[in-house]
Design a protein around this motif. Sequence first.
Motif, PDB file in Angstrom:
ATOM      1  N   ILE A 151     -13.246 -41.018 -51.426  1.00 24.28           N
ATOM      2  CA  ILE A 151     -12.610 -41.562 -52.634  1.00 24.28           C
ATOM      3  C   ILE A 151     -11.634 -40.547 -53.225  1.00 24.28           C
ATOM      4  O   ILE A 151     -10.509 -40.893 -53.594  1.00 24.28           O
ATOM      5  N   LEU A 152     -12.043 -39.278 -53.314  1.00 24.62           N
ATOM      6  CA  LEU A 152     -11.170 -38.234 -53.854  1.00 24.62           C
ATOM      7  C   LEU A 152      -9.914 -38.056 -53.004  1.00 24.62           C
ATOM      8  O   LEU A 152      -8.812 -37.912 -53.540  1.00 24.62           O
ATOM      9  N   VAL A 153     -10.064 -38.073 -51.694  1.00 22.26           N
ATOM     10  CA  VAL A 153      -8.906 -37.916 -50.805  1.00 22.26           C
ATOM     11  C   VAL A 153      -7.946 -39.095 -50.961  1.00 22.26           C
ATOM     12  O   VAL A 153      -6.727 -38.904 -51.037  1.00 22.26           O
ATOM     13  N   VAL A 154      -8.471 -40.302 -51.043  1.00 22.46           N
ATOM     14  CA  VAL A 154      -7.614 -41.485 -51.200  1.00 22.46           C
ATOM     15  C   VAL A 154      -6.853 -41.419 -52.521  1.00 22.46           C
ATOM     16  O   VAL A 154      -5.631 -41.605 -52.561  1.00 22.46           O
ATOM     17  N   PHE A 155      -7.556 -41.138 -53.628  1.00 26.68           N
ATOM     18  CA  PHE A 155      -6.887 -41.081 -54.923  1.00 26.68           C
ATOM     19  C   PHE A 155      -5.892 -39.927 -54.995  1.00 26.68           C
ATOM     20  O   PHE A 155      -4.788 -40.085 -55.530  1.00 26.68           O
ATOM     21  N   THR A 156      -6.248 -38.774 -54.457  1.00 25.77           N
ATOM     22  CA  THR A 156      -5.333 -37.638 -54.458  1.00 25.77           C
ATOM     23  C   THR A 156      -4.092 -37.943 -53.619  1.00 25.77           C
ATOM     24  O   THR A 156      -2.975 -37.602 -54.010  1.00 25.77           O
ATOM     25  N   SER A 157      -4.282 -38.605 -52.491  1.00 27.16           N
ATOM     26  CA  SER A 157      -3.138 -38.980 -51.646  1.00 27.16           C
ATOM     27  C   SER A 157      -2.218 -39.956 -52.371  1.00 27.16           C
ATOM     28  O   SER A 157      -0.988 -39.816 -52.307  1.00 27.16           O
ATOM     29  N   LEU A 158      -2.806 -40.927 -53.056  1.00 30.07           N
ATOM     30  CA  LEU A 158      -1.985 -41.872 -53.812  1.00 30.07           C
ATOM     31  C   LEU A 158      -1.238 -41.174 -54.947  1.00 30.07           C
ATOM     32  O   LEU A 158      -0.055 -41.444 -55.184  1.00 30.07           O
ATOM     33  N   GLU A 159      -1.929 -40.283 -55.655  1.00 33.80           N
ATOM     34  CA  GLU A 159      -1.273 -39.539 -56.726  1.00 33.80           C
ATOM     35  C   GLU A 159      -0.159 -38.664 -56.167  1.00 33.80           C
ATOM     36  O   GLU A 159       0.927 -38.586 -56.754  1.00 33.80           O
ATOM     37  N   PHE A 160      -0.392 -38.016 -55.031  1.00 28.32           N
ATOM     38  CA  PHE A 160       0.643 -37.190 -54.400  1.00 28.32           C
ATOM     39  C   PHE A 160       1.845 -38.041 -54.030  1.00 28.32           C
ATOM     40  O   PHE A 160       2.993 -37.657 -54.280  1.00 28.32           O
ATOM     41  N   LEU A 161       1.599 -39.206 -53.438  1.00 32.59           N
ATOM     42  CA  LEU A 161       2.697 -40.093 -53.043  1.00 32.59           C
ATOM     43  C   LEU A 161       3.521 -40.523 -54.258  1.00 32.59           C
ATOM     44  O   LEU A 161       4.756 -40.466 -54.227  1.00 32.59           O
ATOM     45  N   ILE A 162       2.841 -40.915 -55.319  1.00 33.64           N
ATOM     46  CA  ILE A 162       3.552 -41.329 -56.539  1.00 33.64           C
ATOM     47  C   ILE A 162       4.352 -40.151 -57.099  1.00 33.64           C
ATOM     48  O   ILE A 162       5.524 -40.297 -57.460  1.00 33.64           O
ATOM     49  N   LEU A 163       3.724 -38.980 -57.174  1.00 34.53           N
ATOM     50  CA  LEU A 163       4.419 -37.803 -57.707  1.00 34.53           C
ATOM     51  C   LEU A 163       5.598 -37.400 -56.826  1.00 34.53           C
ATOM     52  O   LEU A 163       6.650 -36.986 -57.337  1.00 34.53           O
ATOM     53  N   LYS A 164       5.448 -37.513 -55.517  1.00 28.72           N
ATOM     54  CA  LYS A 164       6.535 -37.156 -54.607  1.00 28.72           C
ATOM     55  C   LYS A 164       7.720 -38.098 -54.818  1.00 28.72           C
ATOM     56  O   LYS A 164       8.869 -37.660 -54.851  1.00 28.72           O
ATOM     57  N   ILE A 165       7.445 -39.365 -54.999  1.00 34.45           N
ATOM     58  CA  ILE A 165       8.506 -40.342 -55.284  1.00 34.45           C
ATOM     59  C   ILE A 165       9.196 -40.018 -56.603  1.00 34.45           C
ATOM     60  O   ILE A 165      10.409 -40.173 -56.744  1.00 34.45           O
ATOM     61  N   LEU A 166       8.415 -39.514 -57.571  1.00 29.69           N
ATOM     62  CA  LEU A 166       8.954 -39.215 -58.893  1.00 29.69           C
ATOM     63  C   LEU A 166       9.567 -37.819 -58.996  1.00 29.69           C
ATOM     64  O   LEU A 166       9.956 -37.393 -60.067  1.00 29.69           O
ATOM     65  N   GLY A 167       9.641 -37.103 -57.887  1.00 28.23           N
ATOM     66  CA  GLY A 167      10.353 -35.829 -57.898  1.00 28.23           C
ATOM     67  C   GLY A 167       9.501 -34.582 -57.907  1.00 28.23           C
ATOM     68  O   GLY A 167       9.955 -33.527 -58.356  1.00 28.23           O
ATOM     69  N   LEU A 168       8.280 -34.641 -57.414  1.00 29.45           N
ATOM     70  CA  LEU A 168       7.425 -33.462 -57.337  1.00 29.45           C
ATOM     71  C   LEU A 168       8.051 -32.442 -56.390  1.00 29.45           C
ATOM     72  O   LEU A 168       8.460 -32.770 -55.283  1.00 29.45           O
ATOM     73  N   GLN A 169       8.132 -31.204 -56.847  1.00 24.00           N
ATOM     74  CA  GLN A 169       8.630 -30.113 -56.019  1.00 24.00           C
ATOM     75  C   GLN A 169       7.615 -28.986 -56.075  1.00 24.00           C
ATOM     76  O   GLN A 169       7.068 -28.690 -57.131  1.00 24.00           O
ATOM     77  N   TYR A 170       7.374 -28.348 -54.919  1.00 20.37           N
ATOM     78  CA  TYR A 170       6.402 -27.269 -54.871  1.00 20.37           C
ATOM     79  C   TYR A 170       6.871 -26.211 -53.879  1.00 20.37           C
ATOM     80  O   TYR A 170       7.587 -26.500 -52.934  1.00 20.37           O
TER      81      TYR A 170
END
Length: 140
Positions: A19-38
Motif C-alpha cells: 500500500i505504501l509503495v503504491v501511494f508513494t508511486s502515485l504521489e511521485f507521479l503526480i509531483l513529477k507531472i507538477l514539476g518535481l525536481q531533485y
Amino acid sequence: MTIKGTKSLLICILIVSTILVVFTSLEFLILKILGLQYESLWSLLLFFIVYGISEIPTNLFLSACLQALTTLDIIPSHTGVLALFLHIIDRLMASVSISQLGILVFSLVIGLVGWLSIQNDPGPPKRGSKEFEDYKKRIN
C-alpha cells in the motif's frame, strides 16, 4: 513467536508495504507531472521519508482538532477542510524543489482524496445531543 504468528506478521508487513509503495508511486507521479525536481535519488527518497513520517502525525492531530471543534459546535463540519502541508517540507529541503503551483495542485488533489474518503464518516456527536450525554455518562 510461533510460525503462524510469524506468517501473520509477514503478511501484514507485505500488505502495508505494498500500500505504501503504491501511494508513494502515485504521489511521485503526480509531483513529477507538477514539476518535481531533485538532485539525487537519495534526496528524493529522503523527501518522501520526511513527508511520510511528518504527514501522519500532522493529519492525526488536525483530524482530532477538527473533530473536537465540531463536537463543541465551533465549526459546523470537519469534512470540508483541506490541509496544505507539503510546502513546509519543500522549504526545508533545498535538494528537492516543487513549484508553488505544483504544491498547491498536489495539496488540493491529496486534500480532495482525503476529503472524499471521510464524507461518509458519522463524525463526533454534538455537545448537548443525546449521544454526547450518553458518552459523558459512560465516562463518569
